[in-house]
Write a protein that holds these residues in place. Sequence first.
Motif, PDB file in Angstrom:
ATOM      1  N   MET A  71       0.671  -1.149  -0.091  1.00 35.95           N
ATOM      2  CA  MET A  71       0.271  -0.193   0.021  1.00 35.95           C
ATOM      3  C   MET A  71       0.723   1.164   0.122  1.00 35.95           C
ATOM      4  O   MET A  71       0.593   2.241  -0.788  1.00 35.95           O
ATOM      5  N   SER A  92      -6.580   1.031  -4.742  1.00 38.16           N
ATOM      6  CA  SER A  92      -6.210   0.181  -3.663  1.00 38.16           C
ATOM      7  C   SER A  92      -7.688  -0.674  -2.965  1.00 38.16           C
ATOM      8  O   SER A  92      -8.560   0.248  -2.836  1.00 38.16           O
ATOM      9  N   LEU A  99      -5.135   3.042   4.367  1.00 36.68           N
ATOM     10  CA  LEU A  99      -5.091   3.806   2.938  1.00 36.68           C
ATOM     11  C   LEU A  99      -4.987   5.551   2.882  1.00 36.68           C
ATOM     12  O   LEU A  99      -4.142   6.013   2.450  1.00 36.68           O
TER      13      LEU A  99
END
Length: 351
Positions: A71, A92, A99
Motif C-alpha cells: 500500500m 487499492s 489507505l
Amino acid sequence: MGGDHGPSVTLPACRSFLDRHPDAELVLVGQAQALAPAEHWERCQLVHATEVVLMDDPVEIALRKKRDSSMRVAIQQVKRVDGVAAADACISAGNTGALMAVARYLLKTLDGIDRPAIASVMPNQFDGYTTMLDLGANVDCTAEHLLQFALMGSALVAAVDGKPQPTVGLLNIGEEAIKGNEIIKRAGELLRAAGQAGLINFHGNVEGNDIFKGTTDLVVCDGFVGNVALKTAEGLAAMLSNFIKQEFTRSPYAKLAALIAMPVLKHFKQRVDHRRYNGAALLGLRGLVFKSHGSADAYAFENALNRAYDASRNRLLDRVHERILATLQAREGSAGGSGEPREVVGSHQAA
C-alpha cells in the motif's frame, strides 16, 4: 494485495483492464510470489514490496511499522518529485483507514484542507447517479469539515460531470433547518452562508431517500453516516435482486414468466448493481488515490481501475484543485470585504 480476496481478484481485473485499454499501462505493487503470474504482461511493470497491510491492521501499524508495504509503495508511485510521478493514479482495495492515513502522510493535503474525504456515486431514479461524501474516511466531523467536503465535492462534480454549479444537499433527519444535532445545524448555517456568497449552490437539507431521488447532484455527510448509507443501499439492492429471483423460481409458470421478462430483469439487475459504481476518490490529497470495496470481485475492481483511468485522462486532480482554489479564494475575498476573520486556504502545490 489488499481486499478480501487479494491477487485472486485484482490480477484478473488488471489483465482484463489492459486488454480493454491498449493505451494504458499498469504498475502492479505487491509481494514477488503473488505478482508472478503478471511477470510477462505487456504494458505492465512490477514493483515488489515485502510487506502487506492487513484488513484489520491498526493505522499506526501501517504508518510506522510496515514501511515497505504494498500500500505504501503504491501510494509513493503517485507522489510528485520535481513535478513528475511514476504513476498517475493509485487504486487499492485494502484497509480504508490505513489507505487514507498513509496517503495523507505521503502525499499531504491541500493547504487549509483539514481532512481528505471519500467521494463516490450512487444510482438515482433518473438513470444517473448522485455523488456522495464522506463515505467512511472521517467518522467524527466538525461543521467546518462538512463545509470543506461540500467545496471539494462541488469541484469534483463540476470537473467530471461538466456542471458548473452542482446542487449540494446536507444529509439530515429532515428538511427543516431546525432539525439535526448541533454539528449538522452549524454546518447548515455555514453552507447557507457559502451559498448566499455564491461559493456553492446549496439546496438545503436532504433526507436519505433524496439520494436515490436525485434531488441534488451532491450529498454531504460525515463518514459514519455515509458509510452506513452506502452499505445499506448495497444490501437493499442485493436483497431485492434475490427476492425477484426467488419469486421467478417458485413454480414452472413463474419460470416461464421469467424467460419472457428476462431482458427487463437483466436491465434492472444492471441498474442496481453496486459493482458498476465501485471506485471512490480520496479528495483533498495532492495525488489521485482511489479506494475499491474490500469485497470487490474482478468485475467491480476493474470498474475501479476504469474510474481512476478516466479521472487521470480528464485531469481530475488539476481540475478539482483549480476549482477548489478559485472557490476558496472567493471565500477569502468575501471574508476580507466583511472584515470577519476566516480560515484562508492557499494554493495547491505539487509535492
